[in-house]
Write a protein that holds these residues in place. Structure first.
Motif, PDB file in Angstrom:
ATOM      1  N   LEU A 162       0.728  -1.377   0.138  1.00 35.97           N
ATOM      2  CA  LEU A 162       0.143  -0.105  -0.058  1.00 35.97           C
ATOM      3  C   LEU A 162       0.789   1.266   0.073  1.00 35.97           C
ATOM      4  CD1 LEU A 162      -2.688  -1.001   2.563  1.00 35.97           C
ATOM      5  CD2 LEU A 162      -2.689  -0.992   0.200  1.00 35.97           C
ATOM      6  N   ALA A 213     -11.335  -3.673  -3.113  1.00 39.25           N
ATOM      7  CA  ALA A 213     -11.196  -3.399  -1.611  1.00 39.25           C
ATOM      8  C   ALA A 213     -11.962  -1.901  -1.537  1.00 39.25           C
ATOM      9  CB  ALA A 213      -9.584  -3.550  -0.970  1.00 39.25           C
ATOM     10  N   GLU A 217     -15.459  -0.879   0.449  1.00 39.58           N
ATOM     11  CA  GLU A 217     -15.215   0.267   1.305  1.00 39.58           C
ATOM     12  C   GLU A 217     -16.177   1.596   1.170  1.00 39.58           C
ATOM     13  OE1 GLU A 217     -10.530  -0.652   2.292  1.00 39.58           O
ATOM     14  OE2 GLU A 217     -11.086   1.135   1.180  1.00 39.58           O
ATOM     15  N   ARG A 247      -6.123  -5.669   3.683  1.00 40.23           N
ATOM     16  CA  ARG A 247      -7.128  -4.488   3.310  1.00 40.23           C
ATOM     17  C   ARG A 247      -8.334  -5.324   2.603  1.00 40.23           C
ATOM     18  NH1 ARG A 247      -6.528   0.993  -0.373  1.00 40.23           N
ATOM     19  NH2 ARG A 247      -8.951   1.460  -0.291  1.00 40.23           N
ATOM     20  N   ASP A 250     -10.226  -7.356   5.336  1.00 41.80           N
ATOM     21  CA  ASP A 250     -11.058  -6.764   6.119  1.00 41.80           C
ATOM     22  C   ASP A 250     -12.499  -6.069   5.538  1.00 41.80           C
ATOM     23  OD1 ASP A 250      -9.532  -7.032   7.949  1.00 41.80           O
ATOM     24  OD2 ASP A 250      -8.401  -5.159   7.776  1.00 41.80           O
TER      25      ASP A 250
END
Length: 678
Positions: A162, A213, A217, A247, A250
């Protein structure tokens, strides 16, 4: 050489929940029955990790805790995902999705592309190096294929971690990254690479994870749809998860709690690619009420091998709650340690032992020779070839098939036309290779560039070895020798002894394993300088040790070539593992003889003199008659007849028929004339 940590019962779709638990050990059964809530399975090498998680999923499905279509099992290779699916079908858990992170993200993004991207799914770059090359060219950087591979690896590490192009310089310094280009130049190429992909409407594999991801989100509709489909997650090899994968995980899980992670911090060997064992080690901190199950019964290796692995890791400074393997197999032979004067002799000894194991009934496919870097394979390819043993090179190209070696051979053939013999052969070879960037004094710090450097260095060392046999040799003679070596190593080998780097051996196992080249500067690799890097090298060594089921043989050489000063030291990781000087234990092998001493040395010298005359009579390089390693083995064994000579590695049927009589005559103190070869 596949995983077989404990027997798996043959079950069918009608098998009940109790049947699924049958045959599991107590800890595996505990893991299988922990079907809800956060679960962390700390699974040591050979403890039946895959068995535990597949039975856990099957038990959850059989008891109605979760429908199979709501399960997403994630692992790191397509092979491992396929193994999960096969086992789950046998356990009656049809419909469970087992995929890699990238495959799962690709499937989801392909479906939701109109909502996420506002249009069709873009092309996934099959070969991102072309965009790296384009970015480097725009910056007017002169890069070869090796540097492009290193740049691609750096960009992949940054995206996995990241790290944006603007953050790369700082992050690279913090992580002690290093390739031939400066961090600032890498950051520029990284930015150009991202722009090149955008211009061509392509994404790479890291983008799959990042985009998916971000969508989960930021887009509630997409998140609700994905989370309605998958409600039960199992993550295999969790010690290898990178920040971008964490990530995405999650985002998949959201605020739910049916997450099971499985891993072994002792087997974290991909930190260079972005893996972070902290996610596994800190799982219980993140979920204080998590069920933690420890699998420590090792069904793979003998207690003697398990003990060595435990002793290696006993001093490791890491937080893994003290996983310690407990061997479940019957006793086997103790691991052996052997020191050799040079790599040629080390390889000859390994080939000799492998030949003996095969003769005693160990299948060649159940024997592996493991090394730290691929460039180490050449001497073992040669030794096995001379011993008449087939081999399979896993995870890399054969030495003479590597691009840099092929290029070097072309250049050496061209240079031979102008070689007048005024420059010593090793110097000539080094000068030729310097034209493609090789420099003895300044090896690159790591990555593909280091592998390339090591391959070219191996050619220089072959030249140094060659002039010990033919002091006045020129490039044309050396080239003929190289062609002979290349030709002898191109025979088809489908089944045979496995040659593999330690990284490519992860997940595999063999009855007999040779861990070779165990010196400082190699394991640990010399560019590992930080505490974290050295800890990873120790874990890599641990992975190598735990690949062995029955026999483990560790060896090292004090010099690269015969006759060189013996300056190398055994790996610091062997401290406390091998018997020290003056404290040799009963049954421990003596230091291996390589460059012969006393009577052996005299025999070796006579054999070399005879070989030189024989090679000159045939008009071939001395290597074609017998290699130094074979002559050393002959001198050491001092065979007295054809039968004993045939047992020496490198003496095959043809050479036995041609040279048995003169070799035995030399050993008897005679000076035979060269034999005529028709």
């Amino acid at each position: 050489m596949t995983s077989a940590s404990s027997p798996t019962p043959q079950l069918t779709g009608n098998t009940g929940a109790d049947g699924i638990l049958a045959g599991l050990d107590p800890e595996q059964s505990e893991a299988a029955q922990a079907v809800r809530g956060p679960v962390c399975i700390l699974a040591g090498a050979g403890t039946g990790k895959t068995r535990a998680i597949t039975h856990r999923i099957a038990y959850a499905v059989a008891t109605g805790a979760v429908p199979p279509e709501a399960v997403l099992a994630v692992t790191f290779t397509a092979r491992a995902a396929g193994e999960l699916r096969t086992r789950l079908r046998a356990l009656g858990a049809n419909g469970v999705q087992a995929r890699t992170f990238h495959a799962a993200a690709l499937r989801q993004l392909s479906y939701f592309a109109p909502q996420i991207l506002g249009g069709p799914m873009p092309e996934v770059a099959g070969n991102p190096i072309r965009w790296v090359s384009q970015a480097a060219n725009r910056l007017r950087l002169r890069t070869d294929k090796t540097e492009l591979r290193d740049l691609a690896s750096e960009i992949d590490w940054a995206k996995s971690s990241l790290v944006s192009p603007g953050e790369y310089v700082t992050a690279a310094a913090r992580a002690n990254r290093g390739i031939s280009l400066t961090p600032a130049k890498v950051a520029e190429v990284y930015a150009g690479y991202e722009e090149a992909k955008r211009r061509n409407d392509e994404i790479d594999f890291s983008d799959l994870l990042l985009i998916m991801a971000g969508a989960l989100e930021e887009l509630p509709d997409v998140a609700r749809a994905v989370r309605a489909q998958y409600r039960y997650f199992v993550i295999d090899e969790y010690q290898d998860v990178s920040p971008v994968q964490q990530r995405l995980l999650d985002a998949w899980v959201g605020d739910r709690r049916d997450l099971c992670v499985v891993g072994d911090a002792n087997q974290t060997i991909y930190s260079f690619a972005g893996a972070k064992p902290s996610y596994l080690l800190e799982f219980a901190d993140r979920y204080p009420d998590a069920t933690v199950v420890r699998l420590e019964r090792d069904y793979r290796s003998t207690p003697q091998i398990v003990e060595l692995a435990n002793r290696l890791m006993s001093g490791a400074q890491q937080r893994d709650a003290g996983l310690r393997l407990i061997g479940q197999r019957p006793d086997g032979p103790k691991p052996t340690f052997a020191e050799h004067d040079d790599e040629v002799a080390e390889a000859a000894a390994v080939a000799s032992t492998a030949k003996r194991l095969i003769a005693e009934g160990t299948p060649a496919a159940e024997i592996a020779i493991l090394f730290r870097i691929n460039a180490q394979s050449e001497v073992y390819e040669q030794a096995l070839t001379e011993a008449g043993i087939s081999y399979v090179l896993r995870g890399g190209e054969r030495f003479f098939e590597r691009a840099e070696v092929r290029q070097a051979l072309v250049l050496l053939r061209g240079a031979a036309r102008a070689d007048d013999g005024s420059v010593p052969l090793p110097q000539s070879v080094a000068e030729v290779l310097s034209s493609v960037g090789w420099n003895l004094e300044h090896p690159p710090p790591g990555g593909a560039a280091r592998e390339r450097w090591e391959s070219l260095a191996a050619l220089v060392n072959l030249a140094e070895q060659f002039v010990t046999e033919l002091p006045e040799a020129r490039l044309d003679e050396f080239n003929a020798d190289l062609e002979q070596r290349a030709a002898s190593q191109h025979a088809p080998t489908v089944q045979g002894v496995t040659l593999a780097s330690l990284h490519s051996a992860k997940g595999l196992e063999w009855d007999a394993v040779f861990l070779v080249g165990v010196t400082d500067q190699t394991i640990p690799i010399q560019h590992a300088t930080t505490e974290e890097q050295l800890a990873e090298e120790r874990r890599l060594f641990y992975v190598g040790i735990t690949r062995a089921r029955q026999r483990l043989m560790l060896s090292w050489a004090l010099a690269r070539n015969p006759g060189q000063a013996r300056r190398r030291k055994p790996s610091r990781f062997l401290d406390g593992l091998r018997p020290g000087a003056g404290t040799r234990q009963a049954g421990t092998p003596k230091r291996a003889k390589v460059v012969p001493q006393s009577e052996d040395a005299a025999a070796f010298g006579r054999l070399r003199t005879w070989r030189k005359k024989q090679a000159e009579a045939q008009g071939v390089p001395a290597y074609v008659v017998f290699s130094d390693a074979t002559l050393v083995a002959i001198a050491n064994r001092a065979p007295s007849d054809d039968t004993e000579l045939a047992q020496v590695p490198g003496v095959g049927p043809t050479k036995l028929e041609r040279y048995a009589e003169p070799v035995l005559a030399v050993l008897a103190g005679q000076d035979p004339e060269p034999v005529e070869i028709s």
